[in-house]
Design an enzyme around this catalytic site. Structure first.
Site, short mmCIF file in Angstrom:
data_model
loop_
_atom_site.label_atom_id
_atom_site.label_comp_id
_atom_site.label_asym_id
_atom_site.label_seq_id
_atom_site.Cartn_x
_atom_site.Cartn_y
_atom_site.Cartn_z
N CYS A 90 149.58 91.23 43.39
CA CYS A 90 149.33 92.14 44.53
C CYS A 90 150.65 92.68 45.05
O CYS A 90 150.75 93.87 45.38
CB CYS A 90 148.59 91.42 45.65
SG CYS A 90 146.81 91.26 45.38
N HIS A 94 144.37 90.29 34.87
CA HIS A 94 145.37 91.06 34.12
C HIS A 94 145.07 90.99 32.64
O HIS A 94 144.48 90.02 32.15
CB HIS A 94 146.79 90.55 34.41
CG HIS A 94 146.97 89.08 34.16
ND1 HIS A 94 146.59 88.12 35.07
CD2 HIS A 94 147.50 88.41 33.10
CE1 HIS A 94 146.88 86.92 34.58
NE2 HIS A 94 147.42 87.08 33.37
N HIS A 135 146.97 91.41 28.88
CA HIS A 135 148.22 91.48 28.14
C HIS A 135 148.03 92.47 26.99
O HIS A 135 147.09 92.32 26.20
CB HIS A 135 148.56 90.12 27.52
CG HIS A 135 148.74 88.99 28.49
ND1 HIS A 135 149.96 88.45 28.79
CD2 HIS A 135 147.83 88.28 29.22
CE1 HIS A 135 149.82 87.44 29.65
NE2 HIS A 135 148.52 87.32 29.92
P1 AMP Z 1 148.62 84.44 32.25
O1 AMP Z 1 149.25 83.18 31.67
O2 AMP Z 1 147.62 85.09 31.37
O3 AMP Z 1 148.11 84.21 33.66
O4 AMP Z 1 149.80 85.50 32.31
C1 AMP Z 1 150.68 85.63 33.38
C2 AMP Z 1 151.85 86.40 32.85
O5 AMP Z 1 152.56 86.94 33.94
C3 AMP Z 1 152.85 85.59 32.04
O6 AMP Z 1 152.97 86.15 30.74
C4 AMP Z 1 154.15 85.70 32.84
O7 AMP Z 1 155.29 85.81 32.01
C5 AMP Z 1 153.92 86.97 33.62
N1 AMP Z 1 154.62 87.12 34.88
C6 AMP Z 1 154.63 86.25 35.92
N2 AMP Z 1 155.33 86.75 36.95
C7 AMP Z 1 155.75 87.99 36.57
C8 AMP Z 1 156.51 89.02 37.19
N3 AMP Z 1 156.99 88.89 38.45
N4 AMP Z 1 156.74 90.15 36.49
C9 AMP Z 1 156.27 90.29 35.23
N5 AMP Z 1 155.54 89.36 34.60
C10 AMP Z 1 155.29 88.23 35.25
ZN ZN Z 2 146.37 89.74 43.72
#
Ligand code: AMP
Ligand code: ZN
Length: 112
Positions: free
Chosen positions: A6, A98, A100
């Site tokens: 957010c 999200h 990927h």
């Molecule tokens: P998930 O494990 O599917 O919840 O993916 C979360 C992803 O968010 C991971 O690949 C992290 O490397 C990425 N992540 C966490 N914080 C940030 C951030 N501030 N900016 C960019 N990516 C992030």
């Molecule tokens: Zn959020």
């Protein structure tokens, strides 16, 4: 609400932005797992796939279209992978929906 995605969507914290419109933002993952690793999120806080409803479901189709556009812009002509982790066993670490977008190398199957 203390949600890092957010905050990215609201520009309260920085990200390497790849795409943005009024409903969706995409940015490079901090810890890339492939040459192209972009996260695509709805700006609206939806905790996970489990919180999709008839009212908010259309954002997912839009996100997939944006993923395809980013893949094309990045010349991922040999293909790519879109991943959504849901819940603890799914490996979800950030509780804001999200997707990927991973590309630029050959992906293994099944994932670990
Ligand atoms: P998930 O494990 O599917 O919840 O993916 C979360 C992803 O968010 C991971 O690949 C992290 O490397 C990425 N992540 C966490 N914080 C940030 C951030 N501030 N900016 C960019 N990516 C992030
Ligand atoms: Zn959020």
């Amino acid at each position: 609400m203390d949600c890092i995605f957010c905050k990215i969507a609201n520009h309260e914290i920085d990200s390497e932005k790849v795409y943005e419109d009024d409903e969706v933002i995409a940015f490079n993952d901090l810890d890339p797992q492939a040459p192209v690793h972009v996260l695509i999120i709805p700006k609206e806080h939806i905790s996970s796939t489990n919180e999709l409803t008839l009212e908010n479901k259309d954002i997912v189709g839009k996100i997939f279209m944006i993923a395809s556009k980013i893949a094309s812009d990045r010349s991922l002509d040999k293909g790519y992978r879109i991943v959504n982790n849901c819940g603890e066993d799914g490996g979800q670490t950030v509780e804001h929906l999200h997707f990927h977008l991973l590309g630029g190398r050959n992906m293994k199957w099944p994932p670990g």
